[in-house]
Design an enzyme around this catalytic site. Structure first.
Site: not given
Length: 333
Positions: A52-54, A80
């Site tokens: 989900v990062y960016g 993750k």
């Protein structure tokens, strides 16, 4: 950089991890490359990201850097999944279908055939735990994942999950842990120690507050001044935090180092901790964290910081939790 066992496993990781939350948003690919090179050159190995990062951009940037700049074998690659609920037949989150689809997406964006440490990003009350754990077992037996971890689990959730896996085991858990956030010592630290699970603290600098940058205001280029992150930082801008920050600054002055180094060294050497995961805006900021590798806090200073940061409402619990925890790093170099 010193290495430590990753919980009760045969893996070794650097005792500091590089976080990539801002890669693809506040940190562009060129600056990410500078950070990764500086980290690896300093002996760092553990690099942590998430799907989900960016919205996946962090993984894509890291994948391109492993293809063109830093050899894959020099990195312990951690990512993750399951941080959000989604529409669709599998509902997102930690369902078997969603987890295994997320794993394939991460492998594709990272450009690799396996992930070293795959972590469930959050507890999902909407999915039976057995279903989540079966997906983790499958990920390991398929060869696409080497080790399993979790993130943001409460103590009882961590212990329950640790007892439920059939063909693998949880070796790491991520949780917010710093001089400003010592609640993990109540239940998470003892549970992790009992089950041979290593701690990977996130926000080890108290969301930036422990660096002292907010002592006299809010710098214009800080997260605290960013509307998207202001509340995240303000969570630790309290009267108690101010007392702890002043104590850290006093210790740093006496040791001839930075408050950042003092705060990072404190959490790095807590019982059960394998590696704090640090993020940085740029390579210059990261250099401040890397400098903490040279610092070991004298016992008197460590004790003073322990005392000033002990939560007033349950001090005895926090102190006994830290003392009783089994440290998986006690035999490490």
């Amino acid at each position: 950089m010193e290495c430590r066992p990753l919980g009760a496993s045969g893996a070794q990781v650097s005792r500091m991890g590089l976080g990539t939350l801002s890669w693809g948003t506040g940190t562009d690919a060129e600056e990410a490359a500078n950070q990764l090179v500086a980290f690896v050159d300093a002996g760092g190995t553990l690099v942590d990201t998430a799907d989900v990062y960016g919205d996946g951009e962090s993984e894509r940037i890291l994948g391109s850097l492993m293809a063109d700049l830093v050899p894959r074998e020099d990195i312990v690659l951690a990512t993750k999944a399951a941080a959000r609920r989604e529409s669709g037949p599998f509902g997102g989150g930690a369902s078997r279908g969603s987890l295994l689809a997320a794993l394939e997406g991460s492998l594709r964006r990272l450009g690799v055939d396996h992930i070293d440490l795959w972590q469930v990003h959050a507890w999902d009350p909407a999915v039976p735990l057995d279903e989540t754990l079966s997906a983790l077992d499958h990920a390991v037996t398929s060869g696409k994942v080497r080790y399993i971890g979790v993130s943001n689990y409460a103590g009882w959730q961590l212990a329950t999950a640790a007892c439920g896996l059939r063909t693998t085991r949880i070796v790491a858990t991520q949780t917010e842990y710093s001089l400003l956030e010592r609640t993990p010592e109540r239940e998470i630290v003892p549970a992790a120690g009992h089950h041979g699970i290593g701690l990977l603290p996130w926000a080890p600098l108290g969301r930036g507050v422990l660096t002292g940058k907010y002592r006299s205001g809010t710098p214009a280029d800080s997260r605290g001044a960013d509307p998207a992150y202001g509340g995240y930082v303000d969570h630790h801008r309290t009267d108690r935090a101010s007392r702890i920050v002043e104590a850290v600054a006093t210790a740093a002055e006496g040791l001839g180092t930075s408050p950042l180094a003092v705060a990072l060294a404190w959490v790095r050497d807590r019982p059960g901790v394998v590696a704090p995961v640090v993020g940085a805006r740029d390579a210059t900021q990261l250099a401040g964290s890397l400098a903490a590798e040279e610092l070991t806090l004298p016992e008197a200073i460590r004790g003073a910081l322990d005392d000033v940061s002990l939560p007033a409402d349950d001090g005895a619990t926090a102190r006994s939790g830290a003392a009783d925890a089994t440290d998986p790093n006690e035999d490490s170099p």
